[in-house]
Each structure stands twice: as structure tokens, then as C-alpha cells.
Motif scaffolding. Sequence first.
Motif, mmCIF file in Angstrom:
data_model
loop_
_atom_site.group_PDB
_atom_site.id
_atom_site.type_symbol
_atom_site.label_atom_id
_atom_site.label_comp_id
_atom_site.label_asym_id
_atom_site.label_seq_id
_atom_site.Cartn_x
_atom_site.Cartn_y
_atom_site.Cartn_z
ATOM 1 N N TRP A 789 39.140 38.147 34.625
ATOM 2 C CA TRP A 789 40.217 38.461 35.571
ATOM 3 C C TRP A 789 41.589 38.528 34.905
ATOM 4 O O TRP A 789 42.561 39.002 35.496
ATOM 5 C CB TRP A 789 40.271 37.392 36.652
ATOM 6 C CG TRP A 789 40.470 35.979 36.104
ATOM 7 C CD1 TRP A 789 39.509 35.106 35.721
ATOM 8 C CD2 TRP A 789 41.730 35.323 35.866
ATOM 9 N NE1 TRP A 789 40.046 33.933 35.252
ATOM 10 C CE2 TRP A 789 41.430 34.046 35.338
ATOM 11 C CE3 TRP A 789 43.067 35.680 36.057
ATOM 12 C CZ2 TRP A 789 42.423 33.120 34.992
ATOM 13 C CZ3 TRP A 789 44.048 34.759 35.715
ATOM 14 C CH2 TRP A 789 43.737 33.502 35.179
ATOM 15 N N ASP A 825 43.894 49.775 39.661
ATOM 16 C CA ASP A 825 43.557 48.403 39.265
ATOM 17 C C ASP A 825 43.224 47.562 40.497
ATOM 18 O O ASP A 825 42.247 46.798 40.505
ATOM 19 C CB ASP A 825 44.722 47.794 38.490
ATOM 20 C CG ASP A 825 44.377 46.419 37.946
ATOM 21 O OD1 ASP A 825 43.475 46.321 37.100
ATOM 22 O OD2 ASP A 825 45.015 45.443 38.382
ATOM 23 N N GLY A 826 44.004 47.703 41.539
ATOM 24 C CA GLY A 826 43.702 46.981 42.767
ATOM 25 C C GLY A 826 42.392 47.426 43.390
ATOM 26 O O GLY A 826 41.632 46.599 43.921
ATOM 27 N N LEU A 827 42.109 48.722 43.337
ATOM 28 C CA LEU A 827 40.839 49.216 43.858
ATOM 29 C C LEU A 827 39.665 48.610 43.100
ATOM 30 O O LEU A 827 38.639 48.245 43.696
ATOM 31 C CB LEU A 827 40.813 50.744 43.766
ATOM 32 C CG LEU A 827 39.529 51.433 44.237
ATOM 33 C CD1 LEU A 827 39.274 51.167 45.718
ATOM 34 C CD2 LEU A 827 39.608 52.935 43.976
ATOM 35 N N HIS A 828 39.823 48.473 41.788
ATOM 36 C CA HIS A 828 38.744 47.889 40.983
ATOM 37 C C HIS A 828 38.486 46.445 41.375
ATOM 38 O O HIS A 828 37.346 45.984 41.438
ATOM 39 C CB HIS A 828 39.096 47.992 39.501
ATOM 40 C CG HIS A 828 38.137 47.261 38.612
ATOM 41 N ND1 HIS A 828 38.384 45.966 38.149
ATOM 42 C CD2 HIS A 828 36.923 47.612 38.120
ATOM 43 C CE1 HIS A 828 37.368 45.574 37.404
ATOM 44 N NE2 HIS A 828 36.471 46.549 37.363
ATOM 45 N N GLU A 829 39.568 45.715 41.643
ATOM 46 C CA GLU A 829 39.405 44.306 41.980
ATOM 47 C C GLU A 829 38.878 44.112 43.398
ATOM 48 O O GLU A 829 38.149 43.168 43.677
ATOM 49 C CB GLU A 829 40.756 43.591 41.826
ATOM 50 C CG GLU A 829 41.246 43.531 40.389
ATOM 51 C CD GLU A 829 40.248 42.855 39.471
ATOM 52 O OE1 GLU A 829 39.792 41.740 39.804
ATOM 53 O OE2 GLU A 829 39.888 43.444 38.431
ATOM 54 N N LEU A 830 39.269 45.002 44.307
ATOM 55 C CA LEU A 830 38.853 44.839 45.701
ATOM 56 C C LEU A 830 37.524 45.514 46.006
ATOM 57 O O LEU A 830 36.976 45.318 47.097
ATOM 58 C CB LEU A 830 39.932 45.411 46.630
ATOM 59 C CG LEU A 830 41.284 44.674 46.628
ATOM 60 C CD1 LEU A 830 42.269 45.412 47.516
ATOM 61 C CD2 LEU A 830 41.111 43.237 47.111
ATOM 62 N N ALA A 831 37.020 46.330 45.102
ATOM 63 C CA ALA A 831 35.800 47.093 45.386
ATOM 64 C C ALA A 831 34.608 46.214 45.772
ATOM 65 O O ALA A 831 33.908 46.514 46.751
ATOM 66 C CB ALA A 831 35.451 47.967 44.182
ATOM 67 N N TYR A 833 34.486 43.323 47.268
ATOM 68 C CA TYR A 833 34.684 42.778 48.612
ATOM 69 C C TYR A 833 34.596 43.870 49.669
ATOM 70 O O TYR A 833 34.077 43.643 50.775
ATOM 71 C CB TYR A 833 36.036 42.064 48.693
ATOM 72 C CG TYR A 833 36.191 40.987 47.633
ATOM 73 C CD1 TYR A 833 35.555 39.753 47.780
ATOM 74 C CD2 TYR A 833 36.948 41.217 46.490
ATOM 75 C CE1 TYR A 833 35.684 38.770 46.800
ATOM 76 C CE2 TYR A 833 37.082 40.251 45.512
ATOM 77 C CZ TYR A 833 36.448 39.034 45.668
ATOM 78 O OH TYR A 833 36.563 38.069 44.700
ATOM 79 N N VAL A 834 35.090 45.058 49.340
ATOM 80 C CA VAL A 834 34.985 46.177 50.285
ATOM 81 C C VAL A 834 33.524 46.526 50.521
ATOM 82 O O VAL A 834 33.103 46.795 51.649
ATOM 83 C CB VAL A 834 35.774 47.389 49.761
ATOM 84 C CG1 VAL A 834 35.528 48.610 50.634
ATOM 85 C CG2 VAL A 834 37.252 47.061 49.711
ATOM 86 N N GLN A 836 30.978 44.480 50.281
ATOM 87 C CA GLN A 836 30.378 43.438 51.101
ATOM 88 C C GLN A 836 30.745 43.602 52.568
ATOM 89 O O GLN A 836 29.897 43.473 53.461
ATOM 90 C CB GLN A 836 30.818 42.068 50.599
ATOM 91 C CG GLN A 836 30.257 41.711 49.218
ATOM 92 C CD GLN A 836 30.733 40.358 48.741
ATOM 93 O OE1 GLN A 836 31.442 39.638 49.469
ATOM 94 N NE2 GLN A 836 30.346 39.983 47.514
#
Length: 879
Positions: A789, A825-831, A833-834, A836
Motif C-alpha cells: 500500500w 490510482d484511486g480506482l486501483h485501490e477501490l476496485a 471493494y467495488v 465486493q
Amino acid sequence: MEHVPPPAEELARLDRELAELDARRAQLLTRRAWLLAALRPPAPKAAPGWNPSAWGASAPGRPGAPAQPWGYVPPKQASAPRSAQNVLLTLGGLLLTVAAIAFTLVSWGSMGIGGRSAVLAAVTIGALAAPAVLLRRGLTATAEALAALALVLTLLDAYAVHAVAAPDTDGLGFTAVAAAVLAALWTAYGLALGRLHLPLPAAVVLAQWPLLFGAWAAGAPALVVGWALLATAVLDGAIALWGKGTGARVTACVGGSVMAFSALLVGLTLSVTASGPLGALAPGALLLTAAAAALAGAWRAPRGFARTGGVVAGLAAVAAVGGVPAAAVPEEWGVLAYLAAGLALTAVVRTPLPRNAALGVLVASAAVVAGAVAGTVPGVAAVLLGPVSLLSDVWAGSPEGFRAALGSTLPWTGLAAAPVVLAVSAGLLGSAYRWWPSLTRIAAPLLARETPGAAGAPGTAGAPGTAETAHGAPWYAGGRAGAPWYASGAPAARRRPSGAALRGAAGAGAVVLAWGALLLAGAVLDVPYAVAVAGETALVAGLLALAVRGTGSGREGAAAVPVTALVAASAGAVSAGLLSLASEGASYAVFGALAALFGGAAVRAGAGVPRAVFAVAATVGGTVLTGLAGRSLGLAPHEAAPLMLLVPALTVLSGARLRRNPVALPVELTGALGALIAVALAVPDAPFLALVLALCGVLAAGAAVRPERRPVAGYLAAALFVLATWVRLAASEVTFPEAYTLPVTVPALVVGFLRRRKDPEASSWTAYGPGLAVTLLPSLAAAWTDPDWQRPLLLGVAALVITLLGARYRLQALLLLGGAVLALDGLHELAPYVVQVAGALPRWLPPALAGLLLLVVGATYEQRLRDARRLKDALGRMR
């Protein structure tokens, strides 16, 4: 003294006064119409149930009704429309016909011979006599219906006579006799009652069968059947020309066309399948008679039918005359006999035949030549496209003969006459191109000849179809000097291609056919492989010489010849190059010669599109030579990639020398295509790919030195250098690219900052874009594959800071680059959880949310559009 104005001023004054009088007259007429409507007495009240508006018309006297003049009496409505009357009569006739058929087939046997005769005679005579009475009373439609019934009754009478009186008679023979008798009966009946439309066409239909059925009944051979068909067609032609009534003439025209086609088909089949010249004489006589009959009809027919008759006559004559010698030679050489006969038809220009019929004969001649040439297309295509099979096994060794290199399964022995056909056709077209003025003088009497007919018919002076243009010059001679046919001002229906265009087409056709003849001759003769390769290369050289010489020719219609030669040279170069791939030495010799030939043509040709095409072809040849050199050195494809950049480097140098010459851009684009091929070859090996990208960046930077190439080549060079760096880092398995990119980013940003201080109007993309991209983009690629991270967090923070700085100082590069990196970068981190959350949601919820979003956007579309425009304007104001 009285003042007299100038004529122009007086004319303008008169026009104004006349316009005022017209306007005043219109006002008075409008007022008069209103007064008449006001003085007209009110219309009587409509009867109950009568509603004129329900029928789409306004009631008299109501608002919106058109004003009618005094004394106007509306016409009485017809008691029944004509269509209803025709339906009723048709149904009645059908019912009577069905009843007559039922009587003949079912009730006939229950009556004696006397009763049968009496019933048949009474009903038939009554049906034949009733139309005469009805016509005198004006009941034409009823008379037509009873005439149709009478026609059916006469057919039933013939059937009944055969079934009872002559049951042992041959059916075909009886049908032939009955058809002849009925045709004569109905002809006399139709002439006697001239107001009926059905009898004469019915007689024409019945007249089609007597001779044909009679020949079949007699067991006549096919040739006699053909003569019967031809005789019937001649009879139909006479009826079509001199018959009474449009229906009879149209029916005869259709029937004659079918019968004539059948007769020609019979004659052609017998002529083609004849065992020898003597066996082809009898079918030839049938075909010649058909040709004479067609010409006789064309002599008197209108323009379209006359030309069609000329075409039919010409084709029949070719089949007749050419069939005799064709039967005496081997099958593959028979086409020459037909070709010679087709060429002999051109002598029609010296005959007194009417113009339209003669033009039809000339069309038939052209069709025969075109058909003979079309038969050679498979062989030429095999010669041009066959070498493609060598791509799968380059340098496998020289084959023994030309055909072995083509890999085609065509029956080459059956194409023995094909080169001769092409050569003869090319010679004719070349002669026409060379001696076009003499040809136009020979054809002038034919094209100026009038066609028999009424005034204004095609061919008469001043009528559509005349041989002269609006300027008085014959169209076949090119019309007005220097003016194209489409600029002559003539109506569209009278426009014809100019003599220059026809002459150019003849020259272009001669070039293509001669080239094809030489190509096909090598395959038919199966020349050695070396001779075939050398011959195709020599043909390319000849075509290039013709293309270069033709560009400066001032001969009328000569523009099409060099263009055609250029296209043929390009296609021939591709074919020769593919053919040379069977041998290493042949490949170097052919591609070297092609590069030299096209390069020399580019030097000798004048400025324009041909010169650019020559230069591009020479560049392609050089690129292929570098690829062949890599294969000869035993290099792998990725190892040969740097060698492929030799020609792009030369194109950059030549572009620097040519500067703004029109040839420079096509040559450089072709070199860029070669560089793209080099990059594709180096893709399997990352280190070589990085090297090739860096070299391409050097070439782009060299092109960017020139001001006219700088806007594109400069950015391309920077992108290639950055891409080469990333590929090199990925190939070295570097996990922390920031260690290599930050030392570049920091000085680049400092240089950009100084540049902005010196020139505040400089773009942020120029000042900061390359420095930021060097670090942000590799870090983003590494973050997407980093399971930890820390890197995504640091990258996100850095991108956020850059985005805020861009928004604060209104710098477009910082805002867009930082925002894009931050979003990805945010999309990569939130992907995760999205994914799920999406898995936990009901299946119907995502489509519902998408539909709701679309509804909201659609409802506020104008506001969203204004917001997008404001955002675009805001970004556009940034530096």
C-alpha cells in the motif's frame, strides 16, 4: 425645354409603374371575390345524414368552402366507379368460364352427338356475336368480358373436337393445327370488331405455337425446330412493326423476343457442338438468317429497338461466321475465329445501314472483343497473384519453370490463344489511339447519318441524339477545343464523353492489354524461372518509361496513358518482387533494380503526384532490401530491427534536403512506416525494443530540427525517448523506477520553471509535461502491480498535490496529468471493494441505477452541456 431621361432610367420607371398596377389589380380582384361571396344567397339546408365534410370537402356556403362563380352547378356523382364495374364483369366472366369448363369436362358424356354439337355451336356463336351487339350499345367493358369467354369457349371447342371427333390424332399435331385455325379466327374477329382489345393479342399468342408444335409432332431435328422458332419470330416482328393495336404489337414484341432467343440458342448450340466445318454450315445459315431478319427489323424500328436489333444481328453473324473455322481448329484456338468475325463487324461504318442499327452492330463487335478478353482474366490473375504462395517459403530455391513458381492449377494448355487475343486487342486499341483523327473521319458519316423516321427523331438536325454538341463540333472529335464535354452546356440527356476521353481510354486499354499479353505469354510458354523474373522486371521498366514520358505529352487524351502505365508498373513491381522471393540472388537483383528504376523515374518525372508515387515506391524497395540483408546475415527478426532503420534515417536526411518539396512528406511518411515495422519486429525482445525505440526517437528528433516538422516530430521524439526508458526499465526488472525517473524529473521541472519565468506565455505542457510524465506514468504502472500500500499512497498524495497546484496556478498540464493519475490510482485501490459491493447487490439494481442516471442526465441535458462548455473554456484558458 422638355427633359428626356436616358433609356435605362425610363425602363426602370416603367417597370415600377407596371408593378404598382399589378399590385393594385390583385387588391381589386380580392375585394371583388369577397363581395361576391357576401352577396351569394345562403345555401339550402343539407338533408339529414348528408355531411360533405365527412368526404373531405367543405359544404357549399360554409366557411372554408372555395368560392364558386355564379351559375356553377356541381356535377352529378357517378352511380358506381369504373373499378367496381370491372370487378363485377371480371367475376361474371370467370363464373361463366368455370361453368363452361365444368360442362365440357363433366356433362359432355351425358349428351348425344347432336346435342353436343348444338350446344357447342349455340354457345360459341352466341358468345362471339354478343360483343358486336354490346359495342353498338356502348357497353365496351361487357363486350370485352364476353369476348374473353368466347376465347375460352373456342379453346374448349378445340379440346372437345379432339376428344370426340379425332381421339386417335397425335396431340401435338392437332394442337398445331388448332392453334393456327384459332389464330386466324381470332385475327379476323379482332379486325372485324376493332374496338375490342383482347382478340388480336390472343391471336398473337396462339400464333406462337403452330410451327413449333408442328415440328415437334413431325419428329424434326433440332435444326428444323430452330427454323420454326425463327419463322415464328419473323412473323412476330412483322406484327410488331405493322400490326394493329398497341396490345397486339407489344405481345408480338415479347413473343418474338422469346422465339428469337430460342432460335439463336438452338443455332449457337448446334454450331458450337458441330463435329467439323461442314457440320457448322447449316447452323450458321440459321444464324445468318436470324441476323438478316434482325437487321431488317432494326431498319424500321425506333431507336432503342433498332440498337437492340443491331446487337442481336451482330452477335448472330459472329456466331455464324466464326463457328465454321472454329470447328476446324482445336478448341482452345476457336476464340480467335470468333474474335476475327467480331472485328469484321466494324466494316458496318461503310454500309448504308441506319445509324442506330449500325451502332448496335458496333456494340456487338465490342461485346465479342470484350468477351474474348474476359476469358483471359483468370490466366492474368494467376500470373499476378500466384507468387503470393512464395511468402510461406522464402528462398526455398529457384523452380524449374514459370508455372512452378505460380503454384496455380489452371489448365494452361487451354489458354494457349489468350496471349494472342490480348495482343490483337492491344494492337487495335493502340492503333485507334495513334490514328484517332483518321478514325473519327472514317466514323463521321455514320455518326452524322440520319435515322428514318419523323422529324425530331434521333439523328435529325437539332434533335436529341444529333452527332453535334451545342458548339457545333462533333462530340466524337472532342467538341470545343480545350473544353470538356461536361462543360459544353448541353442538357444532361445529350451529354456524351468527349473524343479526348475516348482516345485516352483506348490508349489506357492498349497499355493494360499489351502488358497482360506479355505476362500471360511467359506462363503459357512456361519460360525458365530466371527469364520470367527478368521479363517481369523489364516490363516494369518499360511501363515506368512510358509513365515518365507521358506526363509531358501534349497529345489529346494522353493523360490516361501515363496514369495507367503507373498503376500497371506498381502492380507489376509487386508481382515481380513476390516472384523473386524463391531465390536469394533473384530477390536482391529484382528489388535493387526496382528501387533504382523507381528512384530514377522520380528524378526524371515532373513535379506532381506521379513523382511522389515513384519516390515512395523507391523507398519501399529500399526498405525491403534492408530486411533481406538481415535475413542473409542470419539475424533473428528482433536483431534485424535496428538494420531496418537505415532507410528511415535516409528519408530523414533526404527530407532535410528536400525541405518543402511536395515529395518530402510522402517519402518521410514511408520511412516512418518502415520504422514502425522495425518496432513490430523488435517487440518479442524487450532490450532490442528499447534500443529501436530510442533510435526512432533520435530520428524523430532529427526531423524536429526543421521548423515545418517540429510541432509533430518534437512531441513524437519525447514520447519515444520516454517509452524507450520505460521498456528498458521493465526489461531490467527494475521494481523501483522512481530511482531512475526522479533524477530526470527534478531537473526537468527546474528547467521548465525557469522557462516559464522567462516566458510566462509558454505552455505548461512544454515546461512541465515531460518532467512529470517521466515519473508519474512509470510509477502508476508499477502501482497497479504492487501488492503493497505504500507506493499507491505516496503516488496518490503526489498526484493530489500536483492537481491542487495546477488548479491554483491555472496550469493545464499539472491539473490534467495529476488528476488522471490520481483517478487511476484511486480506482486501483477501490476496485476490490467495488467488486465486493457489486457482488452483494441485487441483479436488478445496477441496470436500475444506470437507467436512473440516464434519466437524470437527459432531464438536465442542457445544463450538463453548459457545464461541459464552461469546463472546456476554463481548461482552454489555462496555460
